[in-house]
Design a protein around this motif. Structure first.
Motif, PDB file in Angstrom:
ATOM      1  N   LEU A   1      39.267  73.120  68.911  1.00  9.59           N
ATOM      2  CA  LEU A   1      38.010  73.851  69.038  1.00  9.59           C
ATOM      3  C   LEU A   1      37.759  74.291  70.481  1.00  9.59           C
ATOM      4  CD1 LEU A   1      35.823  71.664  66.688  1.00  9.59           C
ATOM      5  CD2 LEU A   1      36.485  74.034  66.300  1.00  9.59           C
TER       6      LEU A   1
ATOM      7  N   ASN B   1      40.795  69.905  61.144  1.00 14.03           N
ATOM      8  CA  ASN B   1      40.138  68.669  61.555  1.00 14.03           C
ATOM      9  C   ASN B   1      40.514  68.227  62.966  1.00 14.03           C
ATOM     10  OD1 ASN B   1      42.782  68.054  60.854  1.00 14.03           O
ATOM     11  ND2 ASN B   1      42.281  66.038  60.030  1.00 14.03           N
TER      12      ASN B   1
ATOM     13  N   ALA C   1      33.649  64.720  72.388  1.00 25.38           N
ATOM     14  CA  ALA C   1      34.415  65.484  71.408  1.00 25.38           C
ATOM     15  C   ALA C   1      33.742  66.824  71.146  1.00 25.38           C
ATOM     16  CB  ALA C   1      34.540  64.698  70.107  1.00 25.38           C
ATOM     17  N   HIS C   2      34.544  67.821  70.777  1.00 22.79           N
ATOM     18  CA  HIS C   2      33.989  69.116  70.409  1.00 22.79           C
ATOM     19  C   HIS C   2      33.276  69.009  69.060  1.00 22.79           C
ATOM     20  CE1 HIS C   2      36.010  71.317  73.591  1.00 22.79           C
ATOM     21  NE2 HIS C   2      37.184  70.851  73.212  1.00 22.79           N
ATOM     22  N   TYR C   3      32.098  69.594  68.977  1.00 25.66           N
ATOM     23  CA  TYR C   3      31.436  69.720  67.678  1.00 25.66           C
ATOM     24  C   TYR C   3      32.014  70.912  66.929  1.00 25.66           C
ATOM     25  CZ  TYR C   3      27.652  66.369  68.560  1.00 25.66           C
ATOM     26  OH  TYR C   3      26.918  65.232  68.795  1.00 25.66           O
ATOM     27  N   PHE C   4      32.075  70.797  65.607  1.00 28.18           N
ATOM     28  CA  PHE C   4      32.448  71.943  64.783  1.00 28.18           C
ATOM     29  C   PHE C   4      31.337  72.982  64.868  1.00 28.18           C
ATOM     30  CE2 PHE C   4      34.851  68.521  62.601  1.00 28.18           C
ATOM     31  CZ  PHE C   4      36.119  69.076  62.656  1.00 28.18           C
TER      32      PHE C   4
ATOM     33  N   HIS D   1      32.781  64.406  57.677  1.00 33.28           N
ATOM     34  CA  HIS D   1      33.178  65.752  57.276  1.00 33.28           C
ATOM     35  C   HIS D   1      34.455  65.696  56.433  1.00 33.28           C
ATOM     36  CE1 HIS D   1      30.172  67.237  59.952  1.00 33.28           C
ATOM     37  NE2 HIS D   1      30.831  66.967  61.061  1.00 33.28           N
TER      38      HIS D   1
ATOM     39  N   ARG E   1      39.881  68.400  66.380  1.00 34.72           N
ATOM     40  CA  ARG E   1      38.755  68.908  67.160  1.00 34.72           C
ATOM     41  C   ARG E   1      39.191  69.487  68.508  1.00 34.72           C
ATOM     42  NH1 ARG E   1      33.303  66.916  65.672  1.00 34.72           N
ATOM     43  NH2 ARG E   1      33.475  65.660  63.788  1.00 34.72           N
ATOM     44  N   ARG E   2      40.284  69.002  69.042  1.00 32.08           N
ATOM     45  CA  ARG E   2      40.707  69.516  70.351  1.00 32.08           C
ATOM     46  C   ARG E   2      40.976  71.016  70.282  1.00 32.08           C
ATOM     47  NH1 ARG E   2      40.541  66.616  75.320  1.00 32.08           N
ATOM     48  NH2 ARG E   2      41.383  68.082  76.825  1.00 32.08           N
TER      49      ARG E   2
ATOM     50  N   THR F   1      29.325  69.838  72.681  1.00 32.77           N
ATOM     51  CA  THR F   1      30.098  68.627  72.948  1.00 32.77           C
ATOM     52  C   THR F   1      29.256  67.405  72.618  1.00 32.77           C
ATOM     53  OG1 THR F   1      31.324  69.718  74.738  1.00 32.77           O
ATOM     54  CG2 THR F   1      31.335  67.317  74.717  1.00 32.77           C
ATOM     55  N   SER F   2      29.870  66.413  71.974  1.00 35.30           N
ATOM     56  CA  SER F   2      29.167  65.195  71.583  1.00 35.30           C
ATOM     57  C   SER F   2      29.066  64.227  72.753  1.00 35.30           C
ATOM     58  CB  SER F   2      29.910  64.523  70.434  1.00 35.30           C
ATOM     59  OG  SER F   2      31.087  63.889  70.915  1.00 35.30           O
TER      60      SER F   2
END
Length: 305
Positions: free
Chosen positions: A166, A161, A115-118, A154, A163-164, A110-111
């Motif tokens: 993820l 794309n 936000a979720h990281y890829f 990215h 992110r949620r 998590t950033s």
């Protein structure tokens, strides 16, 4: 009747969305959960090398592996990811991050913005990193040069794309389990297991992946197509390394040379630039662990055209 059906459908839809939103909340590590700690910078440097941070985060086309300006493109079936700047620069890098932000990124993916990281960022392996090692790593990175360059955004198409989504991926592939030494194994074997599985994240490249991009666990370390679409990653179980000795493996990690006299290339060459900085004891521990892996059949390599 139709109106009632619409109302019921809306209620079900809202309930479903609420469950999805709750399940996909990005997890965080709170600063209050971190006890007092003085970073061991020498250990932080070891973690930096074992974790291969420079392999991806060093600015391409320049010789200093400690300039972590990012920018390396990583291609995948889901799009192209650009490795971020993790230098101590306060604007382009992680200079404004707290220690809790850094630990959250490694353990939860998590950033700082929530936000979720890829998972091109291998937090599925880094989640097993010992807390003190993560904190020592952060302390070491803060001593490195600042790099002011920002990485490109990215290039990931819809729907990947979002992110949620993820959050669901993490429910499937992020177990949150800390590294635990295996009873009955030697300290050397357990050190090698930790270096290979948690810090070195070797399985991230040396394992085939399913349609969702998760490692196929029954073929862990069994090699397969390069996720970046160029070539084939070798099987590093005894199926592929059965004729190698522990000394052969340790020597490869130090020099990049195989028992046949070849030299590794591509992304593995970047890995060797890191493992060559480890102690001989750590390279031997990795070799001991890798030689203990049972033979596992990997995907069938297609014939050369």
């Amino acid at each position: 009747m139709i109106r009632r059906f619409i109302v019921v459908a809306l209620v079900i839809g809202l309930a479903g969305f609420g469950v999805f939103w709750w399940l996909t909340i990005p997890a965080r590590v709170l600063a209050s959960a971190l006890p007092a700690h003085t970073p061991d910078l020498a250990n932080g440097q070891t973690v930096f090398n074992a974790g291969g941070c420079a392999s991806c985060h060093a600015t391409p086309a320049q010789p200093d592996r400690l300039k972590l300006g990012g920018g390396l493109p990583i291609t995948s079936p889901f799009g192209t990811f650009y490795v971020p700047n993790i230098s101590p620069d306060p604007a382009a890098g992680i200079g404004r991050w707290s220690e809790a932000d850094f630990v959250t990124a490694l353990q939860k993916g998590t950033s700082p913005s929530g936000a979720h990281y890829f998972p091109a960022f291998p937090y599925t392996s880094y989640q097993h990193m010992k807390l003190d090692d993560a904190r020592d790593l952060f302390g070491f990175i803060k001593t490195l040069p600042q790099v002011a360059a920002s990485s490109p955004e990215h290039d990931v198409p819809f729907p990947f794309n979002l992110r949620r989504n993820l959050g669901i991926w993490k429910l499937l592939f992020l177990d949150g389990a800390p590294f635990v030494a295996e009873a009955g194994k030697s300290p050397q074997w357990n050190r090698g297991s930790y270096l290979v599985n948690a810090l070195g994240h070797c399985a991230e490249c040396h394992s085939p992946r399913n349609a969702l991009g998760g490692i196929i666990e029954k073929q862990r370390f069994a090699g397969g197509p390069d996720a970046e679409g160029a070539g084939w990653v070798p099987n590093i179980t005894q199926k592929g390394l059965g004729e190698w000795s522990e000394r052969d493996l340790s020597y490869l990690l130090e020099t990049g040379q195989t028992p046949e006299g070849d030299t590794v290339g591509g992304s593995m060459a970047r890995v060797i630039r890191n493992t060559s900085q480890l102690s001989a004891e750590d390279r031997t521990a990795m070799a001991v662990y890798l030689k203990s892996l049972p033979a596992v059949d990997g995907p069938v390599k297609p014939p050369r055209k």
